[in-house]
Design an enzyme around this catalytic site. Structure first.
Site, PDB file in Angstrom:
ATOM      1  N   GLY A  41     -36.340 -14.154  65.159  1.00 45.39           N
ATOM      2  CA  GLY A  41     -37.651 -14.222  64.540  1.00 45.39           C
ATOM      3  C   GLY A  41     -38.492 -13.060  65.007  1.00 45.39           C
ATOM      4  N   THR A 121     -31.898 -13.096  70.718  1.00 52.14           N
ATOM      5  CA  THR A 121     -31.897 -11.749  70.145  1.00 52.14           C
ATOM      6  C   THR A 121     -33.309 -11.181  70.068  1.00 52.14           C
ATOM      7  OG1 THR A 121     -32.022 -12.592  67.883  1.00 52.14           O
ATOM      8  CG2 THR A 121     -29.830 -12.255  68.807  1.00 52.14           C
ATOM      9  N   HIS A 124     -38.235  -7.208  68.047  1.00 60.66           N
ATOM     10  CA  HIS A 124     -38.746  -5.919  67.582  1.00 60.66           C
ATOM     11  C   HIS A 124     -37.807  -5.295  66.561  1.00 60.66           C
ATOM     12  CE1 HIS A 124     -41.499  -6.234  70.959  1.00 60.66           C
ATOM     13  NE2 HIS A 124     -42.123  -5.157  70.549  1.00 60.66           N
ATOM     14  N   GLY A 478     -17.333  30.192  64.419  1.00 57.69           N
ATOM     15  CA  GLY A 478     -18.305  30.915  65.242  1.00 57.69           C
ATOM     16  C   GLY A 478     -19.619  31.062  64.497  1.00 57.69           C
ATOM     17  N   GLY A 483     -18.449  37.813  63.234  1.00 57.43           N
ATOM     18  CA  GLY A 483     -17.350  38.684  62.834  1.00 57.43           C
ATOM     19  C   GLY A 483     -16.151  37.943  62.299  1.00 57.43           C
ATOM     20  N   SER A 552     -18.403  26.282  60.487  1.00 59.38           N
ATOM     21  CA  SER A 552     -17.926  24.928  60.842  1.00 59.38           C
ATOM     22  C   SER A 552     -18.517  24.490  62.185  1.00 59.38           C
ATOM     23  CB  SER A 552     -16.391  24.876  60.889  1.00 59.38           C
ATOM     24  OG  SER A 552     -15.832  25.942  61.595  1.00 59.38           O
TER      25      SER A 552
END
Length: 639
Positions: A41, A121, A124, A478, A483, A552
């Site tokens: 609740g 439980t 909030h 990279g 490069g 990547s």
């Protein structure tokens, strides 16, 4: 050293009596049914106080605990000799200081009729994930409402979640009736308001009762202050409500295999907990996902073989035939097996601080099965306060949405509405091993049943032999300006001069076609690499050496591509250039735009780059020229 007590000593007699009492206590409780329930609740509705009262009234508090509770109650400001029952449950220091529940607190107690495990439980909204955790194994939910406040947002939220998770026994406990003078009109108004909302989310029945956790009204005994209430006390209801274990026995047999027990060559058993149904020696069973069939030879337990076993029991089954069966498989009734699929629609409750990334691979754990799974962009997110379905590209902390997911192999499942054991899952981050989401499977997508692998006579080994080479993926990663493209181009030229069959996938070029629909958000970057990984995999199946040049930025996606190809065929090449050096080059002027705010989500500036932990090849471009770097990569590949 202390001498052991003789059989005639007072200590021995006392110990024997204690042991006898313990055995009698355990025997008395062994065959009682178990009810798992939660209290939930809004904040300060009295959940912890209610559980403390139940523990107190059921005589589950020792004298030293009671003394400590009384002292704590005085210290935190409870007036007079009143006991603050919430302190029995609020175990964290932060909870006691703030007067709220943060974590899920589990407590065990028992009465003459039943055993109970109760989860307190948090109320909030920020702790919604904790509430979902507590509700995942519950048979019943006690929804508390402060009689002074009525139905609140968190009341709606927790009711929706409880129903979503499959809890069908709902108790509406209108608490703190002592603060509204036990007014029947207040109680009826709250019940009518809740009934209207409950009908909207599918709750067709619930048990409403007026209570006071602090004063003890209608908790274990009927209160004379509510003569207008004719229903049961909370404890009476908890002791008599039917539990799922009874209905689970009537369902088809299912045993997820947790462990293959092979102590010697003469015994091979399959251990696990029966989730539904019953089983007897001689019953026909089917092993999934393989579909192999056999019959049960025996049902083995620590206390001896059984003539029958049912839902909730942990057993070891031996089979009449030598069939392939391992952890993660499901032994099921031969004539009523569960489904197997690799694509699903599911409801997902996101539990991580970091948002969900569509296309990223997570571990999916369902019962004893663990597979790799990717989630598509959500179909919609659910506003549990208004029940609206909102458009969403991702899910963040405590968000609930519906999305499709795909697994890397067939998953034995049943819809969550039919089986929690084979329909409820969690998602685990592959890098951190943190649980990031909980989910409920709705159904298998139709295409998962219609799309099958087609066997080819010419396999990848044949393609590779024709080209006289071993397939490989050279994955150059990279920062922008490191490069990568220059070095990748040189690598391909050197391999071409050696009559190697190659193909170069470059980040910019791919975005002109295959990935032209993707932007540069984290989610789009994940999808970008997923698609490229699938293409690279197909090219290795064709026997090619694939060279890729992509920023990547995330380790998870690079590891995902590594998992797609055969062992030993993936070479992660880190083109290691310091940010300052890459920015100084800035051939395309991208860093300048990113610094000025014109270019958002730029790696290294306002989007992270996760450098490889242990790449197969590391190229320090401050020490090696592009030619030298290309030579080193070719040498490592062919060496």
């Amino acid at each position: 050293m202390t001498e052991p007590a003789s059989s005639e000593s007072p200590t021995y007699v006392v110990d024997a009596l204690i042991a006898e009492d313990i055995d009698a206590y355990l025997e008395a409780h062994r065959n009682k049914s178990l009810l798992r329930f939660i209290t939930c609740g809004s904040v300060d509705d009295g959940k912890s106080t209610l559980i403390g009262r139940l523990l107190y009234d059921s005589k589950m508090i020792f004298e030293d605990q009671l003394a400590a509770l009384e002292a704590d109650s005085k210290r935190v400001g409870t007036q007079g000799q009143e006991i603050d029952f919430a302190l029995l449950v609020d175990g964290l220091a932060a909870e006691r200081e703030q007067g709220i529940t943060i974590d899920v607190a589990y407590r065990f107690f028992a009465t003459e009729k039943r055993k109970f495990i109760v989860a307190d439980t948090p109320g909030h909204e920020q702790y919604t994930r904790n509430m979902v955790t507590g509700a995942s194994t519950a048979d019943l939910a006690v929804i508390l409402i402060d009689a002074r406040k009525g139905v609140l947002t968190q009341t709606r939220r927790h009711s929706y979640l409880a129903h979503l998770i499959g809890i069908r026994n709902i108790v509406l406990a209108v608490n703190k009736m002592d603060l509204v003078d036990y007014d029947e009109a207040v109680f009826n108004r709250i019940v009518m308001s809740y009934r209207s909302f409950a009908a909207e989310i599918g709750i067709t029945a619930f048990t409403a009762m007026p209570i006071s956790g602090f004063k003890g009204d209608n908790i274990t005994t009927r209160s004379g202050k509510t003569p207008w209430y004719k229903g049961p006390t909370l404890m009476e209801h908890l002791e008599t409500v039917p539990v799922d274990a009874d209905s689970d026995r009537a369902k088809p047999f299912r045993l997820p295999v947790q462990w293959v027990n092979r102590p010697n060559l003469d015994f091979r058993g399959f251990a696990g907990q029966i989730s539904t149904g019953t089983i007897k020696p001689g019953d026909p069973v089917r092993i999934l996902p393989s579909g192999k069939t056999s019959t049960v030879k025996s049902i083995v337990t620590y206390d001896g073989d059984l003539e029958e076993a049912g839902a909730g029991q942990s057993v070891t089954l031996t089979l009449a035939d030598e069939v392939d069966c391992s952890r993660g498989d499901v032994i099921a009734a031969a004539d009523a097996p569960p489904q197997v699929a690799d694509q699903f629609e599911a409801t997902i409750v996101w539990m991580a601080d970091e948002e969900m990334l569509a296309g990223r691979a997570y571990w999916l754990k369902l019962g004893t099965q663990t597979v790799s799974a990717t989630i598509s962009q959500p179909k919609y997110q659910i506003n549990v306060n208004t029940l609206e379905q909102l458009a969403a590209k991702t899910l963040d902390l405590n968000a609930i949405g519906v999305a499709n997911l795909t697994t890397d192999k067939g998953l034995v499942f049943e819809p969550y509405a039919d089986s929690r054991a084979l329909g409820g899952f969690i998602l685990i981050d592959k890098m951190t091993n943190a649980t990031v989401a909980a989910g409920m499977l709705h159904f298998a997508l139709r295409r998962s049943q219609n799309v099958h692998w087609q066997a080819h006579d010419i396999d990848r080994a044949h393609h590779a032999n024709l080209k006289n080479q071993k397939p490989a993926v050279l994955w150059l990663t990279g920062l922008s300006g490191a490069g990568k493209s220059t070095i990748a181009n040189l690598v391909e030229k050197k391999l071409a001069r050696m009559n190697r069959h190659t193909f170069l996938l470059d980040g910019d070029n791919v975005r002109h076609g295959l990935n032209k629909d993707l932007g540069f958000t984290d989610a789009d970057r994940v999808e970008n690499i997923r698609r490229v990984g699938e293409v690279a995999k197909l090219m290795t199946d064709a026997g090619l050496i694939v060279i890729t040049a992509f920023i990547s930025p995330f380790r998870a996606e690079r590891d995902m591509v590594r998992s797609m190809v055969a062992a030993g065929e993936f070479f992660e090449v880190h083109i290691d250039t310091p940010l300052a050096e890459a920015e100084a080059r800035d051939v395309k002027g991208l860093y300048k735009k990113a610094r000025s705010g014109e270019l958002k989500n730029f790696t290294g500036i306002d989007s992270p780059y996760e450098a490889p932990d242990a790449p197969e090849i590391r190229i320090d471009t401050t020490k090696l020229s592009p030619e030298q770097a290309a030579d080193l990569i070719v040498e490592k590949l062919l060496g």
